[in-house]
Write an enzyme that holds these catalytic residues in place. Structure first.
Site, PDB file in Angstrom:
ATOM      1  N   LYS A  50       9.130 -11.879  -1.052  1.00  9.02           N
ATOM      2  CA  LYS A  50       8.851 -10.510  -1.503  1.00  9.02           C
ATOM      3  C   LYS A  50       8.671 -10.477  -3.019  1.00  9.02           C
ATOM      4  CE  LYS A  50      11.025  -7.785   2.104  1.00  9.02           C
ATOM      5  NZ  LYS A  50       9.802  -7.157   2.598  1.00  9.02           N
ATOM      6  N   ARG A  73       9.858  -8.075  13.803  1.00  7.48           N
ATOM      7  CA  ARG A  73       9.261  -8.026  15.142  1.00  7.48           C
ATOM      8  C   ARG A  73       9.531  -9.311  15.919  1.00  7.48           C
ATOM      9  NH1 ARG A  73       3.599  -6.868  12.326  1.00  7.48           N
ATOM     10  NH2 ARG A  73       5.099  -6.031  10.844  1.00  7.48           N
TER      11      ARG A  73
HETATM   12  N1  BES Z   1      12.085  -5.283   6.135  1.00  6.43           N
HETATM   13  C1  BES Z   1      10.735  -5.026   5.873  1.00  6.43           C
HETATM   14  C2  BES Z   1      10.333  -3.564   6.020  1.00  6.43           C
HETATM   15  C3  BES Z   1      11.013  -2.562   5.131  1.00  6.43           C
HETATM   16  C4  BES Z   1      10.320  -1.992   4.082  1.00  6.43           C
HETATM   17  C5  BES Z   1      12.290  -2.139   5.368  1.00  6.43           C
HETATM   18  C6  BES Z   1      10.918  -1.044   3.288  1.00  6.43           C
HETATM   19  C7  BES Z   1      12.903  -1.190   4.568  1.00  6.43           C
HETATM   20  C8  BES Z   1      12.191  -0.638   3.534  1.00  6.43           C
HETATM   21  C9  BES Z   1       9.848  -5.843   6.831  1.00  6.43           C
HETATM   22  O1  BES Z   1      10.402  -7.005   7.339  1.00  6.43           O
HETATM   23  C10 BES Z   1       8.647  -6.247   6.053  1.00  6.43           C
HETATM   24  O2  BES Z   1       8.800  -7.013   5.155  1.00  6.43           O
HETATM   25  N2  BES Z   1       7.497  -5.681   6.416  1.00  6.43           N
HETATM   26  C11 BES Z   1       6.283  -5.979   5.779  1.00  6.43           C
HETATM   27  C12 BES Z   1       5.355  -6.495   6.844  1.00  6.43           C
HETATM   28  C13 BES Z   1       4.105  -7.081   6.347  1.00  6.43           C
HETATM   29  C14 BES Z   1       4.322  -8.369   5.618  1.00  6.43           C
HETATM   30  C15 BES Z   1       3.236  -7.370   7.560  1.00  6.43           C
HETATM   31  C16 BES Z   1       5.759  -4.682   5.185  1.00  6.43           C
HETATM   32  O3  BES Z   1       5.868  -3.653   5.836  1.00  6.43           O
HETATM   33  O4  BES Z   1       5.299  -4.711   4.055  1.00  6.43           O
HETATM   34 ZN    ZN Z   2      10.089  -8.722   6.090  1.00  5.92          ZN
END
Ligand code: BES
Ligand code: ZN
Ligand code: ZN
Length: 473
Positions: free
Chosen positions: A254, A327
């Site tokens: 991230k 997921r």
């Molecule tokens: N844990 C995150 C989603 C999330 C975002 C939770 C903000 C709480 C607050 C999830 O695992 C993630 O990283 N999602 C990505 C997916 C993408 C890489 C396909 C996203 O939504 O940016």
């Molecule tokens: Zn994630």
């Protein structure tokens, strides 16, 4: 918290909470209680106002409710009083319930007072809130028989406080083992069975998709199964909660917002809190809940973008992005639950996508289901308590987003659009056409800003919603 009904305030010394419905800013009739008179010039019951009067050795706190008030607002107002007036409370407090209060309003007020004891400073040398003392006894004045509503309010808040702790405590404390131990202890205390599969057992039974995510972590993944089986259960509900105890993104590390990713087990914490609450209330429904818990970390063993992995259901998955990990653990949870337990309704809760936050913000969770009756029931339960949901589509037009050339499906579309929907389509692929499944994307509502702290914190979204939904079945 203990409670005790009292008949009068004669000889009472302490703090008196007096909720008041709004009169009128220009009312010539003052508000009067316990010999205290308050002119409308300083207080007339307007919502979100309060007024303190020190008289007869008592601190009177008049609390404005407005002309009419909903469940969530009552809860917030009482939480505010308990949390922000902490200094004025001693060991003797009396609450005067308005005659008009219905059972759920009594419940909301009591829950709010208890939630007001919560303090984000887990590692500070803070003094505990007087209400948090186990010997603290709240005195109350009420017209009717409200003990049941009071006890229910206490149970709801206690479960929500547990969820606050699980989400807000740091990831070096709340790791997968911590969640498993929490479940085991709660199971013993409240009466549900708990089984935990570690890495070896999970490998043996083929939870490959779940295990892929935890590969880069020093903390062993834990697949937690809870089963609450009351005698003569009316229906069987299945729950799954995303339990990523920290989400670094994995090798697709991230670049923004990582510091908040201890909240990525909020779906799990909601499911754990709901299991406590459903069993504490002894609801006559069987509830089987699964929490796949692991950490999405980075090291030489981490799973990689372009890996093809297997899953419990036997479908192969191409990894496009290791940050779309939620997921991957959920689908093994869903498949395992559906194959081995066949619940009549299945609901999963997950902080799944940033996309749902972009779409709906912080006001409601995203709801995905092909069952409109289930959708309605969930929305009604949420509306009643201020944990709202809004339905988004699951049309097959979005199915191509998860088509893979090398495997049965891929974990991410690679496109910056409709991310919450393609994530839901991915989950749907593993639900074996279950006729009553709903997915709640709670990324925008599980952890956020509020008047109760300076940094983002847990909301316990889902604990009461799921319990209320089950209660209303
Ligand atoms: N844990 C995150 C989603 C999330 C975002 C939770 C903000 C709480 C607050 C999830 O695992 C993630 O990283 N999602 C990505 C997916 C993408 C890489 C396909 C996203 O939504 O940016
Ligand atoms: Zn994630
Ligand atoms: Zn995540």
């Amino acid at each position: 918290m203990k409670t005790k009904q009292i008949k009068t305030l004669d000889a009472f010394i302490g703090t008196i909470l007096i909720p008041v419905y709004e009169t009128n800013a220009k009312s010539i009739v003052p508000i009067e209680y316990h010999g205290v008179t308050v002119s409308s010039k300083v207080f007339y019951g307007k919502k979100d106002t309060h007024y303190l009067v020190d008289k007869y050795d008592c601190t009177h706190i008049f609390i404005g409710l407005g002309k009419e008030i909903d469940y969530k607002s009552i809860k917030t107002i009482f939480r505010r009083i308990a949390s922000k007036q902490k200094e004025v409370f001693g060991q003797t407090v009396a609450l005067v319930f308005p005659d008009q209060f219905k059972a759920d309003e009594v419940e909301a007020a009591v829950s709010g007072l208890i939630l007001g004891t919560y303090d984000l400073g887990h590692y500070k040398k803070n003094e505990a809130h007087p209400f948090a003392n186990e010997n603290f006894e709240l005195k109350y004045i009420a017209k009717g028989e409200i003990e049941e509503a009071i006890n229910k309010g206490i149970k709801i808040a206690n479960a929500q406080l547990e969820t606050f702790n699980l989400v807000d405590l740091p990831p070096n404390k709340v790791n997968p083992k911590y969640l498993a131990d929490w479940a085991t202890q709660a199971g013993k205390k409240y009466g549900f069975d708990v089984t935990v599969f570690g890495k070896e057992k999970s490998t043996e039974i083929g939870l490959h998709s779940f295990l892929s995510v935890g590969k880069g972590s020093a903390n062993e993944p834990q697949f937690i199964i809870m089963d609450y089986k009351p005698e003569k259960a009316k229906k069987h509900i299945g729950l799954v909660g995303k339990g990523i105890t920290f989400d670094t993104g994995g090798l697709n590390i991230k670049t923004a917002g990582m510091v908040q990713m201890k909240c990525d087990m909020a779906g799990a914490a909601a499911v754990l809190g709901a299991m406590q609450l459903v069993s504490d209330l002894q609801l006559p429904y069987r509830v089987t809940a699964i929490v796949p818990a692991c950490e999405n970390s980075v090291d030489a063993h981490s799973f990689m973008p372009s890996d093809v992995i297997q899953s419990y259901a036997g479908h192969s998955i191409e990894i496009i992005d290791t940050d779309a990990e939620g997921r991957l653990i959920l689908v093994d949870g869903l498949s395992y639950l559906i194959k081995n337990y066949q619940p009549e309704t299945v609901i999963d809760l997950a902080t799944l996508t940033g996309s749902v936050v972009g779409t709906l913000g912080y006001e409601c969770a995203g709801l995905f289901t092909n069952n409109q009756e289930l959708s309605q029931k969930l929305q009604q339960s949420g509306d009643a308590i201020g944990e709202r949901l809004w339905q988004l589509p699951l049309w097959d037009a979005y199915k191509s987003d998860i088509d893979s050339e090398i495997a049965d499906v891929k974990n991410y579309s690679g496109k910056p659009v409709a991310g919450a929907i393609s994530a839901a389509k991915f989950l749907e692929y593993f639900t074996e056409d279950h006729k009553s499944w709903a997915h709640l994307d709670i990324a925008g509502v599980a952890f956020g800003d509020s008047e109760f702290a300076k940094t983002k914190h847990a909301t316990a979204y889902g604990v009461h919603l799921i319990t209320k939904f089950i209660e209303n079945l």
